[in-house]
Design an enzyme around this catalytic site. Structure first.
Site, PDB file in Angstrom:
ATOM      1  N   ASP A 261      -2.155  30.997 -14.596  1.00  0.00           N
ATOM      2  CA  ASP A 261      -2.774  29.798 -14.651  1.00  0.00           C
ATOM      3  C   ASP A 261      -3.584  29.213 -15.991  1.00  0.00           C
ATOM      4  OD1 ASP A 261      -3.593  27.225 -12.933  1.00  0.00           O
ATOM      5  OD2 ASP A 261      -5.755  28.056 -13.397  1.00  0.00           O
TER       6      ASP A 261
ATOM      7  N   GLU B 141       1.554  28.900 -17.277  1.00  0.00           N
ATOM      8  CA  GLU B 141       1.354  27.249 -17.458  1.00  0.00           C
ATOM      9  C   GLU B 141       0.878  26.891 -18.444  1.00  0.00           C
ATOM     10  OE1 GLU B 141      -1.201  24.028 -14.720  1.00  0.00           O
ATOM     11  OE2 GLU B 141      -1.830  26.049 -15.111  1.00  0.00           O
TER      12      GLU B 141
END
Length: 782
Positions: A451, A504
């Site tokens: 993330d 990401e």
């Protein structure tokens, strides 16, 4: 949990009610500390109760003060048994005890009460016997092993690797580990707290009063250790840390492998009893590189997929549902323990423990096992970018910045009110690298979606001019974060064959999915990820389909621009949870027009997405065109699929399309075999802006093609000519999002379309077809 001094000693004192192994029998010399083994063959002279004991040399004022305050670095030097002139000195720290006696073979001697819970005495013995402590409380008299008679239970190699920041199995060294140490069962506690004056263990086994259980410092490693006999699986615990300023803080274990369910936050001593049954899956998952294999992902927020289900209940429903829809993988939004459910797991406090909201660690393993047996890979969101400021967790863990950067401007995350990790500190980098390995090895996770990578890579991320300091080269790149990501990826790929890491990363950082030893345009080695989320494709394509069809011709480039950079990285096309919350509306609700047009555009968009180069990811609820935004409070609107609901065929039709997209995708190598090379794609017509049409070919490794045409206009186009490769007798329609069973108008062509020797789109032959309104159609050459 606040420490609560008891009025009397609990009956579950470690070792209570157990008869020591050595009483009335012979104890092997190997069960004794090294200092007690010399001369063990000679029996110690028996000393009867109350006879021959004399006061021990008193503790110095400084040692006594530091010991009682929890600020002593070596309590084992003061407590336990030690040779002194004239015998062996015994000293025990047992708060709230009325009396303490030493017991061994032929020996029972009460110690002198020195006050403040300290009991001591010197016995006229040549060697330290195999002894126990008989502790008398108001209502109990347990006989226990003395924790301070044991040598360290953590090896020199472990400490060396921790200091070097290279302990790839850190979770096996630090934390709480039940074990047999020097012949005695108990639990070894170890924690990294280099700035602490002292550390003590508090738990339900001592009524959360840590006074009697100080830990010892293991030198320059910054690790504190204590073996507690009699403490075992299921015990609750925390570490009481004496900060540099002398104040105390009670902290959950950063390495805890199990935790209480929030809002409680104690750590739990854990032993896994799960027996894996996924050997076949684990053996074959590395057979084909992920970027050359079918890879379609169903993203799931476990607590809200079907609210109220535990890990084991989910194991009965989720694998069957995902397998029926044909997804190759699930991606679990963060499962590591977190205090606030509204963070969806993205503010982690227990990096090594799956959330207790849904069950135990073994229950979570059971779910992964069930998914693997169903042939479904498991990815999980991993959050090494930041952590929350809760005062019982990692923030200023030992009284000073430790896991976070020492510079407050570098430590504070400007967007989320959290703290960023100090990637330049070897022990912190080790904590995170080992954590990635831990999930892959201990839980058989098949991939980590990392993330917020962009927030890690840039020193100026969400910071204005003057709020950040350039790196040593004058640039804005976070060199420490780059080194950390490279080390993490290299370590995971080396240790865990078949695992994929997914970034990401929302910028154009060069080389996210390039190997770490290959240098890119920016002068850095590749970051080493296997895949990267294509945030540009997501943003551009959603912007296009949200426009009224009459305006789409002015935004046609939004749909074709992705092919300019499609092969710069190995991409995943993500329609994730982030796109269907916070006022962004669900996927179908982004589409303009009436309900029929919204659903039709939704279906056409999914058909375009599955045919476009790159892997696919779809968030739960979007597979059946849920109209409402996702809410972690109630999850998907499953009632939309209830046959009693009038509009049910609309939603079930979209779900049937997703099933057929996945099945067609997996059965068509042209859609995945050459995903990451230009030879796998060719435009037929990428410039038909006036028609709102995008037509392209995908090619398998053997050259076999698939023709995909997306038509984003609500009109029927008859006699639409498309250039096609030669050498085929016909082109068979294999998927049409306008079929009636999906909720479409039913404008389909069941018979093969014969090519004509009419040159078009730069190709020697062509076909003439009818394009349904707001639809994507796939044809295969036959």
């Amino acid at each position: 949990m606040t420490a609560r001094p008891p009025s009397r000693r609990p009956s579950h004192e470690p070792g209570a009610g157990r008869r020591p192994e050595g009483l009335g029998g012979t104890v092997p010399a190997t069960f004794l500390p090294a200092r007690a083994r010399a001369g063990r063959a000679e029996s110690a002279s028996p000393v009867r109760a109350g006879r021959g004991v004399r006061p021990a040399p008193p503790l110095g004022d400084d040692d006594r003060r530091r010991l009682l305050h929890g600020a002593h670095h070596d309590p084992h030097a003061l407590l336990g048994a030690h040779p002194v002139p004239g015998g062996i000195a015994f000293r025990a720290l047992r708060p709230y005890a009325r009396a303490v006696a030493v017991r061994a073979k032929g020996l029972h001697v009460p110690l002198h009460d020195e006050g403040d819970g300290l009991f001591a005495g010197v016995l006229p013995l040549r060697d330290v016997p195999d002894y126990r402590l008989l502790v008398t409380y108001d209502d109990a008299e347990p006989e226990v092993h003395d924790p301070y008679r044991f040598l360290p239970a953590l090896g020199d190699l472990d400490l060396h690797l921790i200091r070097e920041g290279r302990h790839e199995e850190l979770w096996r060294a630090l934390g709480a580990h039940p074990m047999t140490h020097e012949g005695v069962e108990g639990t070894r506690f170890a924690v990294w707290a280099p700035n602490a004056q002292g550390v003590r263990v508090a738990g339900d086994f001592n009524y959360w009063d840590a006074t009697g259980h100080p830990m010892r410092s293991l030198g320059a490693s910054g690790v504190w250790e204590l073996f507690l006999p009699g403490v075992g699986e299921g015990a609750l615990y925390k570490f009481q840390i004496t900060r540099p300023d002398g104040s105390h803080t009670l902290r959950a274990d950063p390495m805890a492998r199990r935790t209480e369910a929030p809002p409680a936050n104690a750590s739990i001593v854990h032993v896994s009893h799960h027996t894996w049954t996924d050997d076949e899956w684990m053996a074959r998952r590395a057979e084909r590189p992920v970027h050359e294999a079918p890879f379609s992902v169903y993203e799931v927020h476990l607590p809200s997929w079907r609210p109220g289900l535990t890990y084991r209940m989910l194991a009965q429903q989720l694998p069957a549902y995902v397998k029926d829809l044909g997804f190759t993988h699930v991606e679990l939004m963060p499962v590591a323990e977190h205090p606030f459910g509204g963070s969806w797991g993205y503010q982690v406090t227990g990096f090594y423990a799956p959330t207790a909201r849904l069950g135990t660690p073994d229950d979570f393993k059971y779910l992964i096992d069930a998914l693997h047996r169903a042939g479904i890979g498991v990815l999980m969101d991993w959050v090494p970018a930041h952590f929350p400021r809760d005062d019982w967790a990692l923030a200023e863990f030992d009284g000073r910045p430790l896991y976070e950067h020492a510079d407050p401007a570098r430590a504070a995350h400007p967007d989320w009110g959290t703290l960023e990790f100090d990637y330049g500190r070897t022990e912190v980098r080790n904590f995170l690298v080992a954590n990635a390995v831990h999930w892959c090895e201990e839980y058989h996770i098949d991939g980590l979606r990392v993330d917020a990578v962009a927030s890690m890579l840039y020193l100026d991320y969400s910071r204005a001019e003057g709020e950040w300091t350039p790196n040593v080269h004058g640039g804005r790149e976070n060199l420490d974060a780059v080194a950390f990501l490279q080390e993490m990826n290299a370590t995971v790929y080396r240790r865990c064959p078949g695992v994929v890491t997914v970034a990401e990363e929302s910028t154009a950082w060069d080389g996210v999915t390039r190997a770490t030893h290959h240098t890119g345009a920016g002068g850095f080695g590749g970051l080493g990820f296997g895949l990267k989320w294509n945030m540009g494709w997501m943003h551009d394509s959603l912007l296009y389909v949200a426009k009224e069809p009459v305006h789409r011709k002015y935004h046609h480039g939004e749909m074709t621009f992705s092919m300019v950079y499609a092969y710069s990285e190995n991409y995943v096309l993500p329609i994730s949870h982030d796109e269907v919350v916070h006022g962004k509306r669900s996927l179908v609700s982004k589409m303009p027009g009436d309900w029929w047009q919204q659903r039709a555009t939704h279906r056409a968009y999914l058909g375009f997405m599955w045919a476009h180069p790159g892997k696919q990811l779809l968030f739960m609820g979007q597979e059946f065109a849920q109209g409402a935004e996702w809410s972690e409070g109630h999850g998907p609107d499953w009632w939309l699929l209830d046959p009693s609901y009038a509009a049910e065929p609309d939603h079930r039709g979209v779900r049937d399309l997703v099933r057929d997209l996945n099945r067609g995708y997996r059965a068509t190598p042209a859609l995945w075999e050459r995903d990451t090379v230009p030879e796998g794609f060719d435009w037929v017509d990428g410039g038909a802006a006036e028609d709102n049409v995008l037509a392209f070919l995908r090619f398998a490794a053997d050259g076999s093609p698939l023709l995909a045409v997306s038509h984003f206009s609500p009109v029927v186009r008859h006699g639409y000519r498309l250039g096609v490769p030669g050498g085929f007798a016909g082109w068979q329609e294999v998927l049409n999002t306008d079929e009636e069973r999906y909720g479409g108008s039913g404008l389909a062509c069941p018979d093969p379309v014969k090519p004509e020797a009419t040159r078009h789109h730069g190709r020697p032959s062509s076909i003439t077809v009818t394009l349904p309104p707001l639809a994507t159609v796939w044809w295969r050459g036959i």
